[in-house]
Design an enzyme around this catalytic site. Structure first.
Site, PDB file in Angstrom:
ATOM      1  N   GLU A 212       5.246   2.483   8.217  1.00 38.93           N
ATOM      2  CA  GLU A 212       4.961   1.765   6.702  1.00 38.93           C
ATOM      3  C   GLU A 212       3.523   1.287   6.814  1.00 38.93           C
ATOM      4  O   GLU A 212       2.927   1.212   5.583  1.00 38.93           O
ATOM      5  CB  GLU A 212       6.027   0.966   6.337  1.00 38.93           C
ATOM      6  CG  GLU A 212       6.024   0.380   5.030  1.00 38.93           C
ATOM      7  CD  GLU A 212       7.171  -0.397   4.745  1.00 38.93           C
ATOM      8  OE1 GLU A 212       8.115  -0.587   5.443  1.00 38.93           O
ATOM      9  OE2 GLU A 212       7.188  -0.835   3.508  1.00 38.93           O
TER      10      GLU A 212
ATOM     11  N   ARG B 178      13.076   6.491  -8.255  1.00 41.78           N
ATOM     12  CA  ARG B 178      12.996   4.977  -8.088  1.00 41.78           C
ATOM     13  C   ARG B 178      12.121   4.319  -8.978  1.00 41.78           C
ATOM     14  O   ARG B 178      12.422   3.364  -9.705  1.00 41.78           O
ATOM     15  CB  ARG B 178      12.604   4.537  -6.583  1.00 41.78           C
ATOM     16  CG  ARG B 178      13.600   5.134  -5.796  1.00 41.78           C
ATOM     17  CD  ARG B 178      13.488   4.550  -4.268  1.00 41.78           C
ATOM     18  NE  ARG B 178      14.448   4.856  -3.352  1.00 41.78           N
ATOM     19  CZ  ARG B 178      14.449   4.809  -2.134  1.00 41.78           C
ATOM     20  NH1 ARG B 178      13.335   4.519  -1.491  1.00 41.78           N
ATOM     21  NH2 ARG B 178      15.612   5.064  -1.339  1.00 41.78           N
TER      22      ARG B 178
END
Lengths: 565, 111
Positions: free
Chosen positions: A378, A290
């Site tokens: 997260e 990414r």
């Protein structure tokens, strides 16, 4: 002036009902605790989990032999030297147990010939990602966990509850003060343990792949309660977020599964597969990580080789209609409703804020530096270093959620009474009841302005000058926002919600920008155009704390198992 | 190719004391009703109440309203160059403007 607040008590307060929050609730309830599962939106509907399109990385070895240590090696490699190795190990080692438990709860991972299918994703050394067809991983994970929460004894669910501040007594977190949106009233919650499971901060950016309720709430709550954050400069941009044509009813990260299953060709305006120019030759295979793909697309656009809307083309024109249908079934009809025929046209894609590697510092128990405060999913910083491997987000939500629920329950067992300090809650109760004088301020427009600042000046490619400009804009917006919320204090006052959101978003945006300004190199998701290249002396984490004089940054050595002894 | 949608929106805090407000909303073909409502909030009136989380994915299922008397998701209904009447769900308790109490009873906060 003192407003009355509704008061409730619980063993464990969980803030956020995505994958991490729900798993934590199930685990704490399993250990006999009472749980209040609070969410600012509906229970188990908002956040990031429900948006996941496909991959969940886990060393199941269902089709290809695998071991958690291989997954761990890939996670550290992707993290560019900055992973907290204890957290990365926990994620990889306990992933299989959580994935099997989800299977027992009936999620229905995709199977072929009786075995759970595992797809290959960039950065992994072998096929490792389980999923639910078609593009249904996130909704299936959410639904499965909602069902398990409902079957658990002792979990109270409370939607429309916006936690404004954590409450402390004797240096420990003892609960929270919340604003109940659908009545407009303040609520105090006494909790023997509190778990922040609010997800990341992607809402700070104009184009993002998560829900509108992911503005970094948990980071701000933790900072104000004295818990430090780590790695705040590392915002992951998802390279191939949908850009054009306008596509509704679909998540913008939907093209990832298409690339997993069908390869696809990423092209510039000259029809060239350009990732080779940035060190990765794809030739129709999906292998670019990414951070590299994001950098490549932004650079092609800068060089004048972008698509009309400022991204790259992604083409599946080499695929037949039947191959597309076999891979994605009804999704092909949804695309047709948006006038998109992949056999005849490429679509346009561009990087989109997707995930935050940084977050609240926690140990393997998910305990923060402040007693009574735990964190999950997260919201935890460090496990993924400078760049997250595809598929690790749902895995960490489940693993860290389970661990946080367990640790919270252990603390509850040691605490006979609630040490809630009502006096400590008073300033926040008064803030919720207050009326600011900024009724001419368009709070929704200010959020858009902050998102533009972050996207333009604290995006994938950064410079000292742009970061300094962003910091000045954040200063100015913070002054304009003022110290008291505007709005009318009636139910569902969105100006008031925007105000509380901006209070958090501006603090968190400052932490991201300051950290990016201080890191004197380029690494993973943090790319400084004025400081290219990774430097060995920067193989360290940056820790952000809120002190009396404001946010302060300090360097810290990377946590390795040896260093943790 | 910008068109104009005329949104006629019911607003109020109790079901028997509402008012209609009209907004001219510019849009590009393909944009959603939720895009239009978000545009109103940022450029006209940030106090307009609408419930949504996921914006575009139709994953959160929070943005249910009535469009010309039919229940729709605001994120998947498309703007059109005509008058579009937006009202809160008629079979749910009103909270404010287009927001209704859609959570199951067991998922609401009660003391």
């Amino acid at each position: 002036m003192s407003a009355a607040a509704t008061h409730v008590e619980t063993d464990v307060l969980i803030i956020g009902s995505g994958g991490a929050g729900m798993y934590a609730a199930i685990e704490a309830a399993r250990a006999g605790c009472s749980v209040l599962l609070a969410d600012r939106s509906l229970i188990g509907r908002g956040g990031a989990t429900v948006m996941a399109q496909m991959t969940v990385a886990v060393a199941l070895g269902s089709e290809t032999p695998d071991h958690w240590s291989f997954h761990y090696n890939d996670t550290l490699e992707a993290g560019r030297g900055l992973c907290d190795e204890r957290l990365a190990r926990l994620l990889c080692e306990e992933g299989p147990a959580c994935i099997r438990e989800m299977e027992n709860w009936g999620i229905g991972w995709a199977r072929k010939d009786g075995r759970i299918t595992q797809a290959f994703a960039p950065g992994h050394d072998r096929p490792r990602c389980v999923y639910v067809d078609f593009l249904n991983t996130g909704p299936a994970v959410s639904k499965t966990l909602r069902g398990a929460v409902t079957r658990s004894k002792g979990i109270r669910k409370a939607g429309d509850l916006v936690v404004v501040d954590l409450v402390q007594a004797g240096g420990e977190v003892t609960g929270a003060v919340a604003w109940h949106m659908s009545s407009g009233a303040p609520v105090t919650i006494a909790a023997k343990a509190t778990i922040v499971a609010t997800g990341g901060l992607t809402r700070l950016y104009r184009r993002n792949s998560a829900s509108a309720n992911m503005g970094g709430d948990g980071y701000a709550l933790a900072l104000r309660a004295g818990a430090p954050l780590i790695d705040m400069e590392f915002v992951q941009f998802f390279p191939i977020g949908h850009l054009a044509p306008r596509l509704i009813g679909m998540d913008p990260i939907m093209w990832d599964p298409f690339r997993y299953k069908l390869g696809g060709r990423l092209l510039n305006s000259e029809g060239e597969e350009f990732t080779a120019r940035y060190g990765v030759s794809e030739e129709g295979r999906y292998v670019t990580t990414r951070d590299v793909a994001t950098y490549a697309i932004v650079k092609e656009v800068e060089a004048g080789r972008g698509s009309p809307h400022g991204g790259a083309y992604l083409s599946f024109e080499h695929c037949s209609e039947s191959a597309l249908r076999q891979a994605f079934g009804p999704v092909i009809d949804r695309l047709a409703n948006n006038q998109i025929d992949l056999t005849r046209m490429p679509i346009e894609v561009a990087p989109i804020a997707h995930y935050h590697m940084g977050g609240v510092i926690a140990d393997e128990r998910m305990a923060t530096e402040v007693a009574g405060l735990f964190v999950a999913g997260e919201a935890v910083g460090g496990a993924n270093g400078a760049n997250r491997l595809s598929g690790n987000a749902i895995t960490e939500a489940l693993v860290f959620g389970r661990r946080a629920g367990r640790s919270a329950a252990e603390r509850v067992k040691r605490m006979p009474t609630h040490p809630f300090g009502a006096e400590a809650a008073r300033p926040t109760i008064d803030l919720i009841a207050a009326s600011g004088d900024g009724d001419d301020l368009n709070t929704a427009a200010m959020i858009e302005r902050l998102q533009a600042t972050m996207a333009d000046d604290v995006g994938p490619l950064r410079t000292q000058a742009r970061l300094a400009r962003a910091l000045a804009a954040i200063d100015e917006m913070t002054r304009t926002l003022g110290a008291r919320p505007m709005g009318d204090n009636k139910p569902f006052d969105l100006r008031r919600l925007d105000w509380f959101d901006l209070r958090n978003m501006l603090l968190v945006a400052r932490a991201v920008t300051m950290s990016a300004l201080a890191r004197g190199e380029s690494r993973g998701a943090h790319q400084r155009e004025d400081l290219p290249g990774m430097l060995s002396q920067w193989r360290l984490n940056q820790v952000a704390r809120l002190e009396s004089g404001g946010l302060a940054l300090t360097p810290a050595p990377v946590v390795t198992p040896a260093a943790a002894q | 190719m910008t068109s104009i949608a005329n949104l006629k929106i019911w607003r109020g805090e109790s079901a028997d004391a509402g008012r209609w407000e009209h907004y001219e909303v510019p849009f590009e073909p393909g944009q959603s009703v939720l895009d239009g409502l978000r545009w109103i909030r940022t450029t006209r009136d940030p106090s307009l109440a609408i419930r949504f989380s996921c914006i575009n994915a139709n994953a959160c299922k929070e943005c249910m309203i009535e469009l010309d008397g039919t229940t729709v998701y605001a994120c998947t209904a498309r703007l059109a160059a005509r008058e579009m009447t937006l009202t809160p769900l008629s079979n749910k308790r009103l909270v404010r403007d287009l927001v209704t109490e859609i959570a199951p009873p067991a998922e609401r906060f009660v003391k």
